[in-house]
Design an enzyme around this catalytic site. Structure first.
Site, PDB file in Angstrom:
ATOM      1  N   ASP B  18     -18.480  54.370  38.773  1.00  0.00           N
ATOM      2  CA  ASP B  18     -17.262  53.687  39.249  1.00  0.00           C
ATOM      3  C   ASP B  18     -17.099  53.884  40.754  1.00  0.00           C
ATOM      4  OD1 ASP B  18     -16.398  52.753  36.660  1.00  0.00           O
ATOM      5  OD2 ASP B  18     -15.823  54.814  36.197  1.00  0.00           O
ATOM      6  N   LYS B  43     -22.384  53.275  32.245  1.00  0.00           N
ATOM      7  CA  LYS B  43     -21.178  52.490  31.974  1.00  0.00           C
ATOM      8  C   LYS B  43     -20.636  52.033  33.318  1.00  0.00           C
ATOM      9  CE  LYS B  43     -17.100  54.507  30.888  1.00  0.00           C
ATOM     10  NZ  LYS B  43     -15.983  53.903  31.653  1.00  0.00           N
ATOM     11  N   LYS B  75     -12.321  47.450  29.657  1.00  0.00           N
ATOM     12  CA  LYS B  75     -11.130  47.726  28.846  1.00  0.00           C
ATOM     13  C   LYS B  75     -10.390  46.421  28.530  1.00  0.00           C
ATOM     14  CE  LYS B  75     -10.958  52.448  28.924  1.00  0.00           C
ATOM     15  NZ  LYS B  75     -12.055  52.781  29.824  1.00  0.00           N
ATOM     16  N   ILE B  82      -8.867  34.609  26.648  1.00  0.00           N
ATOM     17  CA  ILE B  82      -9.193  35.224  27.948  1.00  0.00           C
ATOM     18  C   ILE B  82     -10.317  36.251  27.805  1.00  0.00           C
ATOM     19  CG2 ILE B  82      -8.294  36.639  29.850  1.00  0.00           C
ATOM     20  CD1 ILE B  82      -7.195  33.786  29.886  1.00  0.00           C
ATOM     21  N   GLY B 192     -19.830  68.972  25.696  1.00  0.00           N
ATOM     22  CA  GLY B 192     -19.953  69.465  24.327  1.00  0.00           C
ATOM     23  C   GLY B 192     -18.651  69.422  23.566  1.00  0.00           C
ATOM     24  N   ARG B 207     -17.628  61.282  37.583  1.00  0.00           N
ATOM     25  CA  ARG B 207     -17.749  61.890  38.910  1.00  0.00           C
ATOM     26  C   ARG B 207     -18.590  63.170  38.907  1.00  0.00           C
ATOM     27  NH1 ARG B 207     -11.309  61.272  39.329  1.00  0.00           N
ATOM     28  NH2 ARG B 207     -11.628  60.779  37.135  1.00  0.00           N
TER      29      ARG B 207
END
Lengths: 244, 244
Positions: B18, B43, B75, B82, B192, B207
């Protein structure tokens, strides 16, 4: 010269501009220029971003500057960090941005609101949607969604013209919050269902206007239909929070 | 050569890419090439679309082709029409696309699923989120969200590594559905927590890896941490629906 109620009604209709294919982008941007001076404003979202890029979103906002509400409708529904990134990079030039109330306040909408406040853009929260699937989770959880809205204190909320009874309940719970109602036209709501029956401030119309060869006439037709249904309500907007 | 459990663990870690600013886009696309052959996949979502356009999404999918799962995470949370437009224009090249379960089936997810099926992409539904705000509406409405998931029958669901007890409940309710769990690292979940404690199939790390000067080592570090916590679980994945 429009009769007063029609003149007021047309200022309550926001046109959703959602391209179905790349070739629609320019046509809908041209349409933004036409309808902006006439109606309440425009709403653009993920289809415009997907097919026209952030440039098309920025162009839509630019074309409608001073010509009404410019609503960015990405239905933001992620963690605060991601919604903040999206708002920072896309909502410049828009008057309002739509996100989902179900995301919740902590670590979510509180961050988005702060970012939008900093950009001078208003937050609109979805508390109910216009398609039938909204009855499956959203509507049964409406109390909780309204509690989030009360906590976040957005400028506006979205409630569906396809279910005016939900709009009326939202109006009762949030008397001074602006209500925007999608679902008029292709989705089955009739012009005036949300404003006249539910007490909404705006109705959002998409394909009924954006798909018309003469969008301004189609927009006026929607306004005339609303004005014929509740002229008194339009002229004496009870909530006092009509478009500003 | 990795010990078996580490080799298996690294194949359970999806890296979220991202960008926070335009300058991040190229760096993260380069990173896609590095991590794809090593981890479970990548992702990408609204920040990459906003800052790099649909071209950056397509490039991320291209770079990771054959190198693991490519998940498009917009999301999606709009009416079926749409979501369909967005999926048709953006999900080509991706293995899975994420939408919100709270949208509901009728006039919503049923249309998106049909579109994704036609594109050969799998649907992943969010039933709970990793930020604290998820406790305000989503978690109290989890039963209804799981009912939507049972009806829609997505390939996968999202449940938060920050609350392993929610992952465990989702695993119990949807024993054969793949569970992807975001929230490891910056959001507070430990590697985990979702796989070892909750029974998730994948953990999504953003991150902690994407922000590292050496992302592959950071990715391996996450995998070693997971492997040390539950080697037996990794080697004998009970759900049998491990990554395919």
């Amino acid at each position: 010269m429009d009769p007063p109620a029609v003149g007021e009604a047309v200022k309550r209709v926001i046109v959703a501009l959602d391209p179905a294919r790349r070739g629609d982008v320019d046509r809908l941007l041209d349409m933004a220029r036409l309808v902006c001076g006439v109606g309440a404003g425009i709403k653009v979202g993920l289809p415009m971003l997907a097919l026209g890029g952030s440039e098309a979103l920025a162009e839509a906002a630019r074309l409608c500057k001073g010509g009404g509400l410019r609503v960015l409708d990405l239905k933001l529904a992620d963690i605060g960090y991601i919604m903040r990134l999206a708002a920072e990079s896309l909502s410049r030039g828009f008057d309002a941005a739509i996100a989902h109330a179900f995301v919740g306040y902590e670590g979510g909408l509180v961050e988005l609101k702060k970012t939008l406040d900093g950009l001078g853009a208003r937050l609109v929260l979805v508390v109910s949607m216009s398609h039938p699937g909204s009855r499956e989770v959203l509507d049964p959880c409406l109390d909780k969604l309204l509690a989030v809205a009360r906590r976040v204190e957005p400028w506006g909320v979205v409630a569906p013209a396809t279910r005016p009874e939900v709009v009326a309940r939202v109006r009762e719970t949030l008397p001074t919050t602006v209500i925007l109602s999608p679902g008029v036209g292709a989705q089955g709501g009739k012009p005036g269902d949300a404003i006249c029956l539910g007490g909404a401030d705006y109705e959002i119309v998409g394909r009924m206007v954006a798909g018309s060869p003469d969008p301004v006439s189609a927009l006026r037709g929607v306004a005339e239909y609303i004005a014929a249904r509740c002229p008194e309500k339009l002229l004496h907007s009870s909530t006092g929070n009509g478009p500003s």
